[in-house]
Design a protein around this motif. Structure first.
Motif, PDB file in Angstrom:
ATOM      1  N   HIS A 105     -76.286 -17.908 -65.943  1.00  0.00           N
ATOM      2  CA  HIS A 105     -75.247 -17.053 -66.539  1.00  0.00           C
ATOM      3  C   HIS A 105     -74.053 -16.910 -65.600  1.00  0.00           C
ATOM      4  O   HIS A 105     -72.892 -17.026 -66.031  1.00  0.00           O
ATOM      5  CB  HIS A 105     -75.828 -15.672 -66.852  1.00  0.00           C
ATOM      6  N   LEU A 106     -74.322 -16.664 -64.330  1.00  0.00           N
ATOM      7  CA  LEU A 106     -73.236 -16.527 -63.354  1.00  0.00           C
ATOM      8  C   LEU A 106     -72.449 -17.819 -63.199  1.00  0.00           C
ATOM      9  O   LEU A 106     -71.215 -17.808 -63.084  1.00  0.00           O
ATOM     10  CB  LEU A 106     -73.794 -16.084 -62.011  1.00  0.00           C
ATOM     11  N   MET A 107     -73.139 -18.934 -63.203  1.00  0.00           N
ATOM     12  CA  MET A 107     -72.462 -20.225 -63.099  1.00  0.00           C
ATOM     13  C   MET A 107     -71.627 -20.507 -64.350  1.00  0.00           C
ATOM     14  O   MET A 107     -70.473 -20.960 -64.261  1.00  0.00           O
ATOM     15  CB  MET A 107     -73.484 -21.335 -62.879  1.00  0.00           C
ATOM     16  N   ASN A 108     -72.194 -20.245 -65.515  1.00  0.00           N
ATOM     17  CA  ASN A 108     -71.437 -20.443 -66.752  1.00  0.00           C
ATOM     18  C   ASN A 108     -70.189 -19.568 -66.779  1.00  0.00           C
ATOM     19  O   ASN A 108     -69.127 -19.999 -67.232  1.00  0.00           O
ATOM     20  CB  ASN A 108     -72.313 -20.128 -67.966  1.00  0.00           C
ATOM     21  N   GLU A 109     -70.328 -18.365 -66.290  1.00  0.00           N
ATOM     22  CA  GLU A 109     -69.194 -17.439 -66.233  1.00  0.00           C
ATOM     23  C   GLU A 109     -68.126 -17.954 -65.271  1.00  0.00           C
ATOM     24  O   GLU A 109     -66.923 -17.904 -65.561  1.00  0.00           O
ATOM     25  CB  GLU A 109     -69.706 -16.066 -65.793  1.00  0.00           C
ATOM     26  N   ALA A 110     -68.562 -18.463 -64.123  1.00  0.00           N
ATOM     27  CA  ALA A 110     -67.616 -18.927 -63.101  1.00  0.00           C
ATOM     28  C   ALA A 110     -66.790 -20.112 -63.590  1.00  0.00           C
ATOM     29  O   ALA A 110     -65.611 -20.251 -63.229  1.00  0.00           O
ATOM     30  CB  ALA A 110     -68.362 -19.297 -61.820  1.00  0.00           C
ATOM     31  N   PHE A 111     -67.390 -20.978 -64.402  1.00  0.00           N
ATOM     32  CA  PHE A 111     -66.724 -22.219 -64.810  1.00  0.00           C
ATOM     33  C   PHE A 111     -66.413 -22.266 -66.303  1.00  0.00           C
ATOM     34  O   PHE A 111     -66.230 -23.335 -66.877  1.00  0.00           O
ATOM     35  CB  PHE A 111     -67.581 -23.419 -64.388  1.00  0.00           C
ATOM     36  N   ALA A 112     -66.295 -21.081 -66.897  1.00  0.00           N
ATOM     37  CA  ALA A 112     -66.073 -21.007 -68.345  1.00  0.00           C
ATOM     38  C   ALA A 112     -64.724 -21.584 -68.758  1.00  0.00           C
ATOM     39  O   ALA A 112     -64.589 -22.142 -69.845  1.00  0.00           O
ATOM     40  CB  ALA A 112     -66.196 -19.559 -68.811  1.00  0.00           C
ATOM     41  N   VAL A 113     -63.729 -21.442 -67.913  1.00  0.00           N
ATOM     42  CA  VAL A 113     -62.380 -21.913 -68.241  1.00  0.00           C
ATOM     43  C   VAL A 113     -62.184 -23.300 -67.633  1.00  0.00           C
ATOM     44  O   VAL A 113     -62.426 -23.500 -66.439  1.00  0.00           O
ATOM     45  CB  VAL A 113     -61.302 -20.946 -67.712  1.00  0.00           C
ATOM     46  N   THR A 114     -61.746 -24.246 -68.438  1.00  0.00           N
ATOM     47  CA  THR A 114     -61.504 -25.607 -67.949  1.00  0.00           C
ATOM     48  C   THR A 114     -60.061 -25.746 -67.492  1.00  0.00           C
ATOM     49  O   THR A 114     -59.143 -25.570 -68.297  1.00  0.00           O
ATOM     50  CB  THR A 114     -61.774 -26.647 -69.046  1.00  0.00           C
ATOM     51  N   PRO A 115     -59.823 -26.042 -66.216  1.00  0.00           N
ATOM     52  CA  PRO A 115     -58.452 -26.245 -65.755  1.00  0.00           C
ATOM     53  C   PRO A 115     -57.804 -27.436 -66.459  1.00  0.00           C
ATOM     54  O   PRO A 115     -58.492 -28.383 -66.877  1.00  0.00           O
ATOM     55  CB  PRO A 115     -58.622 -26.534 -64.252  1.00  0.00           C
ATOM     56  N   THR A 116     -56.494 -27.395 -66.592  1.00  0.00           N
ATOM     57  CA  THR A 116     -55.762 -28.528 -67.143  1.00  0.00           C
ATOM     58  C   THR A 116     -55.833 -29.676 -66.152  1.00  0.00           C
ATOM     59  O   THR A 116     -55.494 -29.509 -64.980  1.00  0.00           O
ATOM     60  CB  THR A 116     -54.292 -28.154 -67.392  1.00  0.00           C
ATOM     61  N   PRO A 117     -56.292 -30.843 -66.579  1.00  0.00           N
ATOM     62  CA  PRO A 117     -56.390 -31.971 -65.638  1.00  0.00           C
ATOM     63  C   PRO A 117     -55.035 -32.291 -65.004  1.00  0.00           C
ATOM     64  O   PRO A 117     -53.998 -32.263 -65.676  1.00  0.00           O
ATOM     65  CB  PRO A 117     -56.874 -33.124 -66.520  1.00  0.00           C
ATOM     66  N   SER A 118     -55.065 -32.589 -63.724  1.00  0.00           N
ATOM     67  CA  SER A 118     -53.847 -32.958 -63.001  1.00  0.00           C
ATOM     68  C   SER A 118     -53.448 -34.379 -63.374  1.00  0.00           C
ATOM     69  O   SER A 118     -54.247 -35.139 -63.945  1.00  0.00           O
ATOM     70  CB  SER A 118     -54.089 -32.878 -61.496  1.00  0.00           C
ATOM     71  N   PRO A 119     -52.221 -34.796 -63.039  1.00  0.00           N
ATOM     72  CA  PRO A 119     -51.847 -36.200 -63.267  1.00  0.00           C
ATOM     73  C   PRO A 119     -52.805 -37.190 -62.613  1.00  0.00           C
ATOM     74  O   PRO A 119     -53.070 -38.247 -63.180  1.00  0.00           O
ATOM     75  CB  PRO A 119     -50.440 -36.274 -62.662  1.00  0.00           C
ATOM     76  N   LEU A 120     -53.353 -36.848 -61.447  1.00  0.00           N
ATOM     77  CA  LEU A 120     -54.301 -37.761 -60.813  1.00  0.00           C
ATOM     78  C   LEU A 120     -55.597 -37.848 -61.606  1.00  0.00           C
ATOM     79  O   LEU A 120     -56.160 -38.941 -61.778  1.00  0.00           O
ATOM     80  CB  LEU A 120     -54.586 -37.350 -59.371  1.00  0.00           C
ATOM     81  N   HIS A 121     -56.107 -36.713 -62.091  1.00  0.00           N
ATOM     82  CA  HIS A 121     -57.284 -36.751 -62.959  1.00  0.00           C
ATOM     83  C   HIS A 121     -57.051 -37.711 -64.128  1.00  0.00           C
ATOM     84  O   HIS A 121     -57.899 -38.557 -64.443  1.00  0.00           O
ATOM     85  CB  HIS A 121     -57.582 -35.360 -63.531  1.00  0.00           C
ATOM     86  N   LEU A 122     -55.908 -37.575 -64.774  1.00  0.00           N
ATOM     87  CA  LEU A 122     -55.612 -38.383 -65.955  1.00  0.00           C
ATOM     88  C   LEU A 122     -55.452 -39.853 -65.605  1.00  0.00           C
ATOM     89  O   LEU A 122     -55.924 -40.738 -66.339  1.00  0.00           O
ATOM     90  CB  LEU A 122     -54.348 -37.854 -66.634  1.00  0.00           C
ATOM     91  N   ALA A 123     -54.805 -40.135 -64.464  1.00  0.00           N
ATOM     92  CA  ALA A 123     -54.620 -41.531 -64.049  1.00  0.00           C
ATOM     93  C   ALA A 123     -55.955 -42.182 -63.718  1.00  0.00           C
ATOM     94  O   ALA A 123     -56.210 -43.336 -64.083  1.00  0.00           O
ATOM     95  CB  ALA A 123     -53.673 -41.598 -62.857  1.00  0.00           C
ATOM     96  N   LEU A 124     -56.820 -41.456 -63.035  1.00  0.00           N
ATOM     97  CA  LEU A 124     -58.137 -42.001 -62.715  1.00  0.00           C
ATOM     98  C   LEU A 124     -58.967 -42.213 -63.980  1.00  0.00           C
ATOM     99  O   LEU A 124     -59.689 -43.209 -64.107  1.00  0.00           O
ATOM    100  CB  LEU A 124     -58.881 -41.071 -61.762  1.00  0.00           C
ATOM    101  N   ALA A 125     -58.857 -41.283 -64.934  1.00  0.00           N
ATOM    102  CA  ALA A 125     -59.606 -41.412 -66.186  1.00  0.00           C
ATOM    103  C   ALA A 125     -59.149 -42.631 -66.980  1.00  0.00           C
ATOM    104  O   ALA A 125     -59.947 -43.251 -67.693  1.00  0.00           O
ATOM    105  CB  ALA A 125     -59.440 -40.144 -67.019  1.00  0.00           C
TER     106      ALA A 125
END
Length: 281
Positions: A79-99
């Motif tokens: 529950h604590l982990m789900n709460e901590a990571f509930a919001v997904t950050p917007t991928p950075s340009p590097l995330h998108l380029a690597l994907a």
């Protein structure tokens, strides 16, 4: 080879699928709106702000999680982990380029869903493989999920692109390796590769790793990296702006990892500039 020439060499290899990006928590520093914990310390502080634990382990993630699991319940940890990571950050340009790159495998060693969100923006089939806690999935080391989050009973012979989350992830099912006992179970088997999916073992053979947003200043991160890299090539790179600790330096030398002494925020645009235009856009 100077740094720019090296970056161009990495970009060329990345476009052909010869490089496996290996992502750590500091990739979140590139996201403009990240509100999720970006370090083990930040995650420990998030958890211990919600549940009282002994003072001496308040800043030690695996020990704090183990205390909560022992004296509350495993469900409290999840529950604590789900709460901590509930919001997904917007991928950075590097995330998108690597994907969008030619990589067929990405290893992501943090619990957020950012890279999965980046892959969702790129056409093509992909699957997610996650490490599973033995306290919840005894005898099953890996969970497999389609891009839509549905569980897969088994991987096809040609699964397509793979996102490997060895420590688990928030989505789609809240699987986490985070407590001392989680790691003990995995570490007793990892030398013989049991917890590492066969598809990952097959893909890594002869390929290079590019470490981004990672540190190797504790035994756990070194152990996982060492075992995931096993039987890959003998040439790798790590973006490490800070002077390595003695144990980090030894690990880099042992694994033949070339250190790129550059902040990740500086490396990212340099790599994207060296990538094919359609990938770096």
């Amino acid at each position: 080879m100077d740094s720019q020439e090296l970056i161009h060499d990495i970009a060329r290899s990345l476009s052909t699928g010869a490089v496996i990006p290996y992502l750590g928590p500091d990739m979140l520093s590139l996201c403009r709106d990240s509100t999720v914990p970006g370090t083990p310390l930040a995650l420990a502080e998030h958890m211990t702000a919600k549940v009282s634990v002994p003072h001496k382990i308040r800043k030690r993630l695996t020990q704090a999680a183990q205390f909560i699991e022992n004296f509350k319940h495993r469900k409290s940890v999840v529950h604590l982990m789900n709460e901590a990571f509930a919001v997904t950050p917007t991928p950075s340009p590097l995330h998108l380029a690597l994907a969008a790159s030619g990589a067929g495998l990405w290893v992501d060693t943090w619990y957020d869903d950012t890279f999965a969100a980046a892959l969702a923006q790129v056409p093509g089939r992909w699957v997610q493989l996650q490490g599973l806690s033995q306290s919840e999935h005894f005898g099953q080391w890996t969970g497999a999920y389609a891009a839509d989050g549905s569980a897969l009973a088994e991987l096809s012979a040609e699964p397509g692109r793979m996102l490997y989350k060895p420590l688990g992830s928030h989505g789609p099912a809240g699987n986490y390796l985070v407590s001392d006992s989680d790691y003990v179970e995995v570490l007793t088997e990892i030398d013989i590769q049991t917890p590492i999916p066969a598809a990952v073992q097959a893909w890594r053979t002869g390929r290079n790793f590019l470490f981004l947003g990672c540190r190797f200043d504790d035994q756990l991160t070194r152990c996982f990296a060492r075992q995931i890299m096993k039987r890959s090539s003998d040439r790798h790179w790590a973006v490490l702006p800070h002077e390595p600790t003695r144990m980090e330096a030894r690990f880099l030398q042992e694994q033949n990892i070339t250190r790129i002494a550059m902040p990740l925020a500086q490396f990212a645009p340099s790599l994207m500039a060296a990538m094919p235009l359609e990938l770096a856009a």
